[in-house]
Design an enzyme around this catalytic site. Structure first.
Site, PDB file in Angstrom:
ATOM      1  N   HIS A  40       7.664  -2.659   0.563  1.00 27.58           N
ATOM      2  CA  HIS A  40       7.328  -3.982   1.105  1.00 27.58           C
ATOM      3  C   HIS A  40       6.799  -3.816   2.533  1.00 27.58           C
ATOM      4  O   HIS A  40       7.377  -3.056   3.325  1.00 27.58           O
ATOM      5  CB  HIS A  40       8.578  -4.873   1.109  1.00 27.58           C
ATOM      6  CG  HIS A  40       8.301  -6.232   1.656  1.00 27.58           C
ATOM      7  ND1 HIS A  40       7.659  -7.207   0.916  1.00 27.58           N
ATOM      8  CD2 HIS A  40       8.521  -6.772   2.879  1.00 27.58           C
ATOM      9  CE1 HIS A  40       7.521  -8.286   1.658  1.00 27.58           C
ATOM     10  NE2 HIS A  40       8.033  -8.049   2.866  1.00 27.58           N
TER      11      HIS A  40
ATOM     12  N   MET B 297       3.101  -8.017  -8.100  1.00 28.10           N
ATOM     13  CA  MET B 297       3.226  -9.353  -7.534  1.00 28.10           C
ATOM     14  C   MET B 297       4.096 -10.311  -8.347  1.00 28.10           C
ATOM     15  O   MET B 297       4.042 -11.515  -8.127  1.00 28.10           O
ATOM     16  CB  MET B 297       1.830  -9.965  -7.348  1.00 28.10           C
ATOM     17  CG  MET B 297       0.929  -9.149  -6.431  1.00 28.10           C
ATOM     18  SD  MET B 297       1.677  -8.813  -4.818  1.00 28.10           S
ATOM     19  CE  MET B 297       1.461 -10.400  -4.049  1.00 28.10           C
TER      20      MET B 297
ATOM     21  N   GLY C  27      16.411 -10.651  -6.445  1.00 32.92           N
ATOM     22  CA  GLY C  27      15.948 -11.444  -5.309  1.00 32.92           C
ATOM     23  C   GLY C  27      14.532 -11.078  -4.910  1.00 32.92           C
ATOM     24  O   GLY C  27      13.913 -10.173  -5.477  1.00 32.92           O
TER      25      GLY C  27
ATOM     26  N   LEU D 105      10.918  -9.396 -10.828  1.00 37.65           N
ATOM     27  CA  LEU D 105      11.616  -8.843 -11.993  1.00 37.65           C
ATOM     28  C   LEU D 105      12.957  -9.546 -12.162  1.00 37.65           C
ATOM     29  O   LEU D 105      13.603  -9.912 -11.181  1.00 37.65           O
ATOM     30  CB  LEU D 105      11.874  -7.348 -11.793  1.00 37.65           C
ATOM     31  CG  LEU D 105      10.753  -6.373 -12.144  1.00 37.65           C
ATOM     32  CD1 LEU D 105       9.448  -6.715 -11.481  1.00 37.65           C
ATOM     33  CD2 LEU D 105      11.165  -4.946 -11.814  1.00 37.65           C
TER      34      LEU D 105
ATOM     35  N   ASN E 238      -0.875   3.043  -2.706  1.00 37.84           N
ATOM     36  CA  ASN E 238       0.433   3.701  -2.688  1.00 37.84           C
ATOM     37  C   ASN E 238       0.592   4.654  -3.867  1.00 37.84           C
ATOM     38  O   ASN E 238       1.159   5.736  -3.723  1.00 37.84           O
ATOM     39  CB  ASN E 238       1.564   2.663  -2.661  1.00 37.84           C
ATOM     40  CG  ASN E 238       1.825   2.159  -1.253  1.00 37.84           C
ATOM     41  OD1 ASN E 238       2.397   2.864  -0.428  1.00 37.84           O
ATOM     42  ND2 ASN E 238       1.359   0.954  -0.958  1.00 37.84           N
TER      43      ASN E 238
END
Ligand code: GRF
Length: 196
Positions: free
Chosen positions: A111, A92, A145, A95, A14
């Protein structure tokens, strides 16, 4: 020309797509710093080959936790490099406040599913196991989250009957490489609007 910081733990395809979009003139940005929690991650080698400053994040021996001190160090390094927008690209670790608070509305993630479906690890395998006929990828703002936060862009791909995890992930990644640079441009536009 927005200054980007990239955090990744893997191959960095990416990041490569972002670099390609910059080189093609379709994304007005520069990558100022690339950081990885894994010293052997190929994303660091790609960065070095492209002459982009890069470094390993010391997570103090924790396998999956992102310790507060490490998050503060990352925030400091990104600020020092003049980073305005932080792009997670296969990073991975989750945060939390120490880093999030330094870049409010300025951290985005890609994602490999159509969120809110299949957050978390191996999203393409989750899609196969659930018998989904469609999956895809999502770029979203990062909050504390797991793959939550407002969505900026999505792209769908079909799940084919003979798909393996690898073939499905490869099909999703083609779309990731298309929408991530576009979503960065969109996030950049929104930041400019907010500062008007
Ligand atoms: C991508 O599938 C991304 O959606 C996920 O991790 C993978 C990173 O791939 N978060 P790469 O390192 O950019 O090749």
């Amino acid at each position: 020309m927005i200054r980007l910081g990239i955090l990744g733990s893997g191959s960095g395809s990416n990041m490569q797509a972002i670099l390609d979009a910059i080189a093609a003139g379709t994304l007005a940005a520069e990558i100022s710093l690339v950081l990885s929690d894994l010293p052997e991650a190929y994303i660091l080698e790609r960065a070095a080959r492209a002459d982009i400053p890069n470094a390993h994040i010391d997570c103090h021996g924790f396998k999956s936790k992102f310790p507060d001190e490490a998050q503060l160090q990352v925030a400091h390094d990104l600020k020092e490099a003049g980073v305005e927008l932080v792009c997670l690209a296969g990073f991975m670790r989750l945060l939390r406040a120490p880093l999030l608070d330094h870049f409010p509305g300025r951290i985005i993630n890609i994602h490999p599913s159509l969120l809110p479906d299949f957050p978390g690890l191996y999203a393409w395998t989750q899609a196969l196991e659930a018998g989904a006929t469609e999956s895809g990828c999502t770029v979203h703002y990062v909050d504390s989250g797991m793959d939550t936060g407002p969505i900026i862009a999505q792209a769908a791909v079909p799940v084919l009957p003979d798909d393996s995890p690898e073939t499905l992930h490869a099909r999703i990644q083609i779309q990731e490489h298309r929408i991530y640079p576009e979503a960065i441009a969109e996030a950049t536009r929104r930041l400019a609007e907010d500062s008007d």
